[in-house]
Design an enzyme around this catalytic site. Structure first.
Site, mmCIF file in Angstrom:
data_model
loop_
_atom_site.group_PDB
_atom_site.id
_atom_site.type_symbol
_atom_site.label_atom_id
_atom_site.label_comp_id
_atom_site.label_asym_id
_atom_site.label_seq_id
_atom_site.Cartn_x
_atom_site.Cartn_y
_atom_site.Cartn_z
ATOM 1 N N SER A 1 0.597 8.029 -0.357
ATOM 2 C CA SER A 1 0.766 8.384 1.036
ATOM 3 C C SER A 1 2.234 8.447 1.379
ATOM 4 O O SER A 1 3.072 8.675 0.515
ATOM 5 C CB SER A 1 0.014 7.399 1.921
ATOM 6 O OG SER A 1 -0.222 7.978 3.183
ATOM 7 N N HIS B 1 11.896 8.663 12.618
ATOM 8 C CA HIS B 1 12.833 9.570 13.263
ATOM 9 C C HIS B 1 13.384 8.871 14.512
ATOM 10 O O HIS B 1 12.641 8.176 15.214
ATOM 11 C CB HIS B 1 12.157 10.880 13.690
ATOM 12 C CG HIS B 1 11.407 11.559 12.583
ATOM 13 N ND1 HIS B 1 12.023 12.307 11.611
ATOM 14 C CD2 HIS B 1 10.087 11.582 12.289
ATOM 15 C CE1 HIS B 1 11.105 12.779 10.766
ATOM 16 N NE2 HIS B 1 9.927 12.345 11.154
ATOM 17 N N CYS C 1 -3.771 5.731 2.042
ATOM 18 C CA CYS C 1 -5.104 6.032 1.530
ATOM 19 C C CYS C 1 -5.536 4.853 0.675
ATOM 20 O O CYS C 1 -4.764 4.347 -0.131
ATOM 21 C CB CYS C 1 -5.104 7.303 0.689
ATOM 22 S SG CYS C 1 -4.756 8.806 1.609
#
Length: 276
Positions: free
Chosen positions: A124, A129, A152
Site C-alpha cells: 500500500s 501534503h 491492504c
C-alpha cells in the site's frame, strides 16, 4: 449533530482460513490544522517561512518513516518534493514486513507511539501534503496537513493515528476511515470487514480525547467512519506568532481571540459563518 444509525453486528477479527490473500483495503485520510495570528505582513511571512522549514520534505519523510515502523512496513520507494513558494509532499510505496500472526491486532484501542508497537501491513502507500496559507487582511494564518494511510491486509492504519496527531500542532483534526472491497474465506463467503469498529474515537488515547470537542458521523452499513476534533481549551498565547498576549491591549486581545475562534469554528463545521 452525529448521524449514527443502529449499529449492526460487527464481525470478530477474522480467524478463519481465507481463500488467498486478505485484500480488504483500509484507508485513513485526515486533515490537521494549525491556526495562528500574525500581527503584521512581516509576521505572516515569517510564520509561513517557519512552517515551511519545520515541516519540509525531509521532516515529513521522517514522520512517514516512523509511521511505517509503527505498522510494520517495508519502504519500497520514496518520492518527495519541497515546493516554491511553500509547501511539501512525500509519497511512500510500502510492503508488508514479515511478522508472526500473534502480533496482529485490530482491537478498538488507541495505538501507542512508535517505540511500543509491532504490527502488520500489506502492499500500500503513505502520503502527506502541506498547505500553508494566510488571510489577506486580518492576520489569520493556517497550516493544513493532508495525510493518507492506506493498507491492504489485516491491520488497520488507525494504529498510527495517535502518533500522527502528536506530530503536529493539531488545533483541528478531520478524519475519515473506510474499509473497501471484500475478502473471501475457503468456503467462498465474502467478508466486507474483518474487525469491530463503531468509532474512530476508540483508537484515540484518552488524554488526547479529553482535550478536544469531538463529533462523529458514521455509516456503519457502508463501513464509513468520520470524526472531527477541535481543541476545547483556548490560550491566546498558543495562537500568537512572535508575540505574547501581554503585548496587546485588553480590547486587542479580545478581538484577536474572536478572530481565531471564528476561524476554528468555520473549519470545524466546514462552512462560512456570519462575520464578526
Amino acid at each position: 449533530m452525529p448521524v449514527n444509525p443502529p449499529k449492526p453486528k460487527s464481525p470478530k477479527d477474522i480467524k478463519i482460513q481465507l481463500q488467498g490473500f486478505n485484500n480488504l483495503t483500509k484507508s485513513l485520510s485526515f486533515n490537521i490544522y494549525d491556526i495562528c495570528y500574525a500581527k503584521t505582513d512581516k509576521h505572516t511571512q515569517r510564520y509561513i517561512e517557519y512552517i515551511d522549514e519545520a515541516y519540509d520534505a525531509e521532516r515529513l519523510t521522517q514522520i512517514l518513516t516512523d509511521v511505517a515502523d509503527i505498522i510494520g512496513a517495508n519502504i519500497l520507494n520514496i518520492a518527495r518534493q519541497d515546493y516554491e513558494p511553500q509547501g511539501a509532499s512525500v509519497t511512500m510505496l510500502i510492503s508488508e514486513e514479515p511478522i508472526s500472526s500473534e502480533a496482529l491486532s485490530n482491537t478498538m484501542a488507541p495505538g501507542p507511539l512508535p517505540d511500543a508497537i509491532v504490527a502488520h501491513l500489506d502492499k500500500s502507500h503513505l502520503t502527506v501534503h502541506t498547505y500553508p496559507e494566510s488571510h489577506p487582511d486580518n492576520g489569520i494564518s493556517t497550516f493544513r496537513v493532508d495525510i493518507d494511510v492506506s493498507t491492504c491486509g489485516r491491520i488497520s492504519p488507525l494504529k498510527a493515528l495517535n502518533y500522527l496527531i502528536h506530530c503536529f500542532d493539531s488545533d483541528i483534526v478531520t478524519m475519515d476511515y473506510r474499509v473497501r472491497g471484500f475478502t473471501r474465506d475457503k468456503k467462498g463467503k465474502k467478508h466486507y470487514i474483518d474487525h469491530k469498529i463503531n468509532s474512530i474515537q476508540n483508537y484515540i488515547a484518552k488524554d488526547t480525547k479529553s482535550k478536544y470537542q469531538m463529533i462523529d458521523v458514521n455509516v456503519y452499513q457502508e463501513n464509513i467512519f468520520h470524526t472531527k476534533m477541535m481543541l476545547s481549551d483556548f490560550d491566546l498565547d498558543n495562537y500568537l506568532f512572535d508575540e505574547k498576549a501581554t503585548d496587546f491591549t485588553k480590547s486587542e486581545r479580545e478581538k484577536i481571540k474572536k478572530q481565531v475562534q471564528h476561524e476554528m469554528l468555520e473549519i470545524f463545521y466546514s462552512q462560512n459563518l456570519q462575520n464578526l
